[in-house]
Write an enzyme that holds these catalytic residues in place. Structure first.
Site, PDB file in Angstrom:
ATOM      1  N   ASP A  63      -4.650  15.566   2.776  1.00  0.00           N
ATOM      2  CA  ASP A  63      -5.611  15.029   3.745  1.00  0.00           C
ATOM      3  C   ASP A  63      -5.660  15.909   4.978  1.00  0.00           C
ATOM      4  OD1 ASP A  63      -6.581  12.483   2.579  1.00  0.00           O
ATOM      5  OD2 ASP A  63      -4.450  12.020   2.583  1.00  0.00           O
ATOM      6  N   THR A  64      -6.874  16.059   5.526  1.00  0.00           N
ATOM      7  CA  THR A  64      -7.135  17.007   6.593  1.00  0.00           C
ATOM      8  C   THR A  64      -8.307  16.493   7.405  1.00  0.00           C
ATOM      9  OG1 THR A  64      -6.417  18.815   5.149  1.00  0.00           O
ATOM     10  CG2 THR A  64      -7.770  19.427   7.032  1.00  0.00           C
ATOM     11  N   THR A  65      -8.410  16.903   8.671  1.00  0.00           N
ATOM     12  CA  THR A  65      -9.640  16.624   9.405  1.00  0.00           C
ATOM     13  C   THR A  65     -10.323  17.935   9.725  1.00  0.00           C
ATOM     14  OG1 THR A  65     -10.607  15.218  11.118  1.00  0.00           O
ATOM     15  CG2 THR A  65      -8.789  16.637  11.801  1.00  0.00           C
TER      16      THR A  65
ATOM     17  N   ARG B 234     -14.568  15.672   2.784  1.00  0.00           N
ATOM     18  CA  ARG B 234     -15.402  15.168   3.873  1.00  0.00           C
ATOM     19  C   ARG B 234     -15.925  16.370   4.644  1.00  0.00           C
ATOM     20  NH1 ARG B 234     -11.217  12.133   6.850  1.00  0.00           N
ATOM     21  NH2 ARG B 234      -9.861  13.526   5.687  1.00  0.00           N
TER      22      ARG B 234
END
Length: 605
Positions: A409-411, A575
């Site tokens: 998971d990453t932004t 995303r």
């Protein structure tokens, strides 16, 4: 300024933008349920309503503006970025404000316990510049000790042996020293205010927080290792549900220390002291000396030309060149002739992924410790040889890396300013929340990026003290005719190069705009010779080709005929956010696109 002042200072149009029906923003579509929990929300056969303009499958319009734009994974972070730009801040100033907010608002994907990479268009230099904010492994942690903690040759994710130096804060500081306009301390005010007062948690972040805390502080964790994480993220015994307010006053206090003391407060001052003392108490290895020695690295991004578009990537210890390898291979095929969302098109894209990822498993590593044959991997001649392995009617099987000469998971977010600077920024804890280890009273979790080291003797990514692990986080950037075109990225472990490639193919070969290119149904191939976690043993022959529900049934059938193991999956296909620059000089227009699969928005003004 405090949060009330910050929000009240925004124009009415900006504060109203997250409402349903706005042309600039829309609510994320839940993957499997509605906010009320009604079964009527779980209908994969029902898709977005009709649009009178643009792609029929697009979920929203892009946001257009002359002066600046921001796209990120939470509306409050986007608003903080826009307000920073309006106060005269640069794109880098706004990006730091956005990232600090996301460390509180989206802790399941990012935070100051993790690493950070950025690419930006420097309008004064007229070129793309890169920064690698990647921390190193503890110098006191030996390969023998890491191997003794491993299971089946895989470093554990939720253990102090996977903790490496957090690089984010130094990356912020380094970028601000060169490109900042506002005072360093002012950039933290929105994040401090919202962390103290709290904010309602959106649907996707709430679901991810519950899942990842169960993993990071699960039954296999020691009591002294998980108690801080549970106290921080589930003080009532449960993580906050969608719409419930979450607060993190500990993080607000830590941000205040960094705002007042700069990067030294984190790496040499009170934050470093607390991290050191906590890890010593639980038997960890990272020390204050490791933190003090850390520095980010300026780098010139690599690039390949794909049908007239230069696509850029940071090479140093990341998987960025996988995107470039995939595009080099696909350039050898008539993708436009193959057709949009056809079996042949997806077959060619997924085949290029399989070939590139075998090279990723074999060659990618910290160039300070290994000679990575980057020029050869990115050469058009090598791409032509790899393309010859792809048949139009059959998936490549088996696949191997080339012979070099002698869930994560990453932004991701992106910002553009009135002077033409465009920033592509990605930041991550790696495994969701990270290692499960929360230093006493600091309000954030340390990353577990060290899990991605190899334990195979002779491998270029073999664990060593003071070494940067292989990185999955990669920002994206594309230029045309020497001018900036797109600052973009797709979050999520090894989905990132696959997602970036799909965006470029959708835009260049299929002529989709920035929003439709992201809304287009995605595919994700899982499996390569490189294991990513205890749950991912690596290549099991063909792997699995996951496809979204929007992919045509005839396409799925055609992929099965070609030998792919096709798994229709409702889930995380990355995303995405993007800012496109149109025109130049006084006619410059920014067009910002956002991800319909998550909680964020894009705004321009």
């Amino acid at each position: 300024m405090d949060r009330r002042t910050f929000l009240s200072s925004l124009p009415v149009a900006a504060t109203a933008l997250p409402m349903v029906g706005s042309p600039l923003a829309a609510q994320a579509r839940p993957a499997a349920s509605t906010a009320s929990g009604s079964d009527f929300g779980n209908r994969p056969d029902i898709h977005a309503g009709d649009r009178t303009a643009g792609a029929s499958f697009a979920t929203r319009s892009m946001a257009y503006g002359h002066n600046g734009a921001v796209g990120a994974a939470h509306p409050l972070a986007v608003l903080a970025g826009v307000e920073t730009l309006k106060r005269g801040g640069s794109a880098v100033d706004a990006a730091i404000a956005v990232n600090a907010c996301l460390g509180f608002l989206e802790p399941v994907s990012c935070g100051i316990g993790g690493d950070c990479y950025a690419m930006l268009w420097d309008p004064k230099l007229g070129m793309v510049v890169g920064l690698a904010g990647s921390g190193r492994s503890p110098r006191s942690l030996s390969l023998a000790t890491v191997r003794s903690r491993a299971t089946a040759g895989i470093i554990p994710a939720f253990n102090s042996v996977s903790v490496s130096v957090p690089g984010a804060v130094d990356a912020w500081w380094t970028l601000h020293e060169r490109y900042g306009r506002l005072k360093w301390a002012d950039l933290f005010e929105p994040a401090i205010a919202v962390a103290k007062e709290g904010a309602p948690v959106p649907e996707i972040i709430a679901a991810n927080l519950k899942r990842e805390l169960n993993r990071a502080a699960g039954p296999n964790s020691k009591a002294e290792e998980k108690e801080n994480a549970l106290r921080l993220f589930a003080p009532s015994g449960e993580t906050p549900a969608a719409g419930e307010t979450f607060r993190n006053p500990d993080l607000a206090r830590t941000y205040r220390l960094i705002a007042e003391g700069g990067r030294d407060a984190f790496y040499e001052g009170p934050v470093a002291d607390t991290i050191h003392a906590y890890l010593q108490r639980i038997g960890g290895f990272l020390t204050k000396a490791d933190l003090a020695a850390h520095r980010s690295e300026w780098t010139t991004p690599l690039f390949v030309n794909y049908r007239g578009v230069d696509v850029h990537a940071i090479g140093a210890n990341t998987q960025g060149i996988a995107t470039l390898q995939m595009l080099n291979i696909l350039e050898k095929f008539d993708m436009k002739g193959a057709g949009f969302q056809t079996a042949l098109s997806l077959h060619l894209q997924a085949s290029a992924k399989r070939l590139a990822f075998e090279d990723r498993a074999r060659f990618y590593a910290d160039p300070d410790f290994a000679k990575v044959p980057t020029d050869w991997l990115l050469s058009k001649d090598y791409a032509a040889l790899r393309a010859e392995l792809i048949r139009p009617d059959r998936m490549p099987e088996p696949v191997f890396p080339g012979e070099a000469p002698g869930h994560g998971d990453t932004t991701y977010f992106t910002v553009a300013d009135k002077d033409g600077m465009m920033v592509s920024w990605i930041q991550s804890n790696f495994r969701g929340l990270g290692s499960g280890l929360v230093p006493d009273g600091l309000g954030f979790m340390l990353q577990n990026r060290g899990q991605l080291f190899s334990l195979e003797e002779g491998h270029p990514n073999l664990y060593a003290p003071g070494k940067r692990p292989f990185q999955t986080i990669i920002p994206g950037f594309a230029t045309r005719a020497g001018q900036p075109w797109m600052s973009f990225g797709v979050m999520g472990g090894d989905m990132q190069p696959q997602g970036q490639t799909q965006i470029i193919v959708n835009r260049v070969d299929y002529g989709l705009d920035a929003q439709a290119a992201g809304d287009s149904p995605r595919w994700y191939h899982e499996g390569s010779s490189q294991s990513m976690s205890e749950d991912d043993p690596g290549m099991t022959s063909k792997g699995e080709l996951h496809v979204e529900s929007g992919v045509p049934e005839a396409t799925k059938a055609g992929l099965v005929e070609r030998g792919w193991i096709v798994t229709p999956t409702v889930g995380d296909y990355g995303r995405y956010h993007c800012i496109e620059r149109r025109g130049h000089g006084t006619e410059r227009v920014y067009a910002a696109a956002s991800e319909m699969r998550a909680d964020g928005i894009a705004l321009a003004y």
